[in-house]
Scaffold this motif. Sequence first.
Motif, mmCIF file in Angstrom:
data_model
loop_
_atom_site.group_PDB
_atom_site.id
_atom_site.type_symbol
_atom_site.label_atom_id
_atom_site.label_comp_id
_atom_site.label_asym_id
_atom_site.label_seq_id
_atom_site.Cartn_x
_atom_site.Cartn_y
_atom_site.Cartn_z
ATOM 1 N N SER A 41 3.135 2.064 -6.201
ATOM 2 C CA SER A 41 3.857 0.883 -5.744
ATOM 3 C C SER A 41 3.089 0.175 -4.635
ATOM 4 O O SER A 41 2.958 -1.058 -4.635
ATOM 5 C CB SER A 41 5.249 1.289 -5.248
ATOM 6 N N ALA A 42 2.572 0.963 -3.678
ATOM 7 C CA ALA A 42 1.802 0.377 -2.584
ATOM 8 C C ALA A 42 0.528 -0.280 -3.092
ATOM 9 O O ALA A 42 0.112 -1.335 -2.598
ATOM 10 C CB ALA A 42 1.474 1.451 -1.552
ATOM 11 N N ARG A 68 0.020 -1.632 -6.063
ATOM 12 C CA ARG A 68 0.341 -2.897 -6.735
ATOM 13 C C ARG A 68 0.536 -4.011 -5.712
ATOM 14 O O ARG A 68 0.012 -5.124 -5.873
ATOM 15 C CB ARG A 68 1.611 -2.731 -7.574
ATOM 16 N N ALA A 69 1.288 -3.710 -4.640
ATOM 17 C CA ALA A 69 1.503 -4.716 -3.599
ATOM 18 C C ALA A 69 0.190 -5.092 -2.914
ATOM 19 O O ALA A 69 -0.054 -6.260 -2.595
ATOM 20 C CB ALA A 69 2.508 -4.184 -2.568
ATOM 21 N N SER A 70 -0.678 -4.098 -2.712
ATOM 22 C CA SER A 70 -1.957 -4.351 -2.067
ATOM 23 C C SER A 70 -2.836 -5.255 -2.916
ATOM 24 O O SER A 70 -3.514 -6.151 -2.408
ATOM 25 C CB SER A 70 -2.667 -3.024 -1.794
ATOM 26 N N VAL A 110 -1.873 -7.484 -5.119
ATOM 27 C CA VAL A 110 -1.337 -8.850 -5.102
ATOM 28 C C VAL A 110 -1.692 -9.539 -3.791
ATOM 29 O O VAL A 110 -2.127 -10.704 -3.773
ATOM 30 C CB VAL A 110 0.195 -8.823 -5.302
ATOM 31 N N GLU A 111 -1.522 -8.830 -2.667
ATOM 32 C CA GLU A 111 -1.830 -9.411 -1.356
ATOM 33 C C GLU A 111 -3.317 -9.740 -1.232
ATOM 34 O O GLU A 111 -3.687 -10.791 -0.691
ATOM 35 C CB GLU A 111 -1.415 -8.444 -0.252
ATOM 36 N N THR A 136 -7.149 -3.565 2.372
ATOM 37 C CA THR A 136 -6.008 -2.654 2.342
ATOM 38 C C THR A 136 -5.888 -1.897 3.661
ATOM 39 O O THR A 136 -6.880 -1.360 4.161
ATOM 40 C CB THR A 136 -6.157 -1.651 1.188
ATOM 41 N N ARG A 152 3.727 4.970 4.348
ATOM 42 C CA ARG A 152 4.751 4.713 3.325
ATOM 43 C C ARG A 152 5.020 5.963 2.498
ATOM 44 O O ARG A 152 6.172 6.269 2.176
ATOM 45 C CB ARG A 152 4.289 3.553 2.436
ATOM 46 N N ARG A 203 -6.760 -0.415 -7.409
ATOM 47 C CA ARG A 203 -5.933 -1.511 -6.897
ATOM 48 C C ARG A 203 -5.945 -1.548 -5.374
ATOM 49 O O ARG A 203 -5.755 -2.613 -4.776
ATOM 50 C CB ARG A 203 -4.503 -1.365 -7.407
#
Length: 329
Positions: free
Chosen positions: A58-59, A61-63, A65-66, A74, A82, A186
């Motif tokens: 999950s982290a 994927r967010a990384s 995108v950011e 990152t 987290r 990612r």
Amino acid sequence: MASDDGVLDLLVIGGGTAGIVGARTAAGLGARTVLVERSRTGGDCLWTGRVPSKTILSAARASAVERELTGSGTDFSAVRARIAAAIAAIQPDDSPESLRDAGVTVLSATARFTAPGEADVDGRTVRFRQALIATGSAPTVPGIPGLDDARTVTSETVRDLEELPRRLVVVGGGPIDCELGQAFARLGARVVLVARSGILPQEDRDAAALVRENLVSDGVRSSRTPEPTGSTPTRTAAAPCAPPTGRRSPPTSCSWRQGGPLARQVWDWTPSGCGPTTPATSWWTRGCAPRGPRSGRPGTSPRTPSSPISPGCTAAPRPRTRCWGCGAP
């Protein structure tokens, strides 16, 4: 803890998911249950498996995108925090205190089977009617030339890295290997996945192809052969579970001194299941013929096993006739 005759209804060895569920279920049905765990309850699922792996996915994927939107790198320390927060949030549900509240007696100790219906728990003799072995498994490190010179971690220790590696080699093509490869790619690492048998060789071809396409789109390179001996292009190598590397039963101090009677009283419940990679000589189930239907459950009248378990049989739990640790009779 024990009945009037001093005998437990169920002795559970191992405080991971299988042991916790088995112990709680038995206690909820009124069985006098003791769970023995030598380390910490929660097992792989809580500490090194599903909880941290899904959190890092999950982290990641967010990384990704950011990074695509802002071009920023990152913050690996935030990813680690987290993961720690997710573990801390779930840990109380798997704690010894929660098990005791459910009616399970929890002992921090090591168990060793000494006779049919008896076990030595840190010097104390415990008698039981049934036992559930849920000691799990551990990742193995492949014997690849030059691997000892690299910084090597496994699927259980890769999350202990304090900094995001610039380059990462993942050895194996199973589900955990693909998860790790995709997550670290990612997060920004350059990932090479080395899989001798390809990506997800035991899965449906179309599904494996879809996973392969997604790995490539995330920047994961794959190879069917290790790097040549003497070439060490990476600083970190992960060796999670994937045949033939796989996972192994951890060494334990259990022993079967009388295989027949004890094998019908001790049940093995592991998440791996039966399959072509399972040594047929060490797995048995009551009433399971090479191509026959499965039968037999805890509490049924014991019958002497007549044939090795067949590949593909999913009967569980099932008794073993050999030592969990070393395979000796």
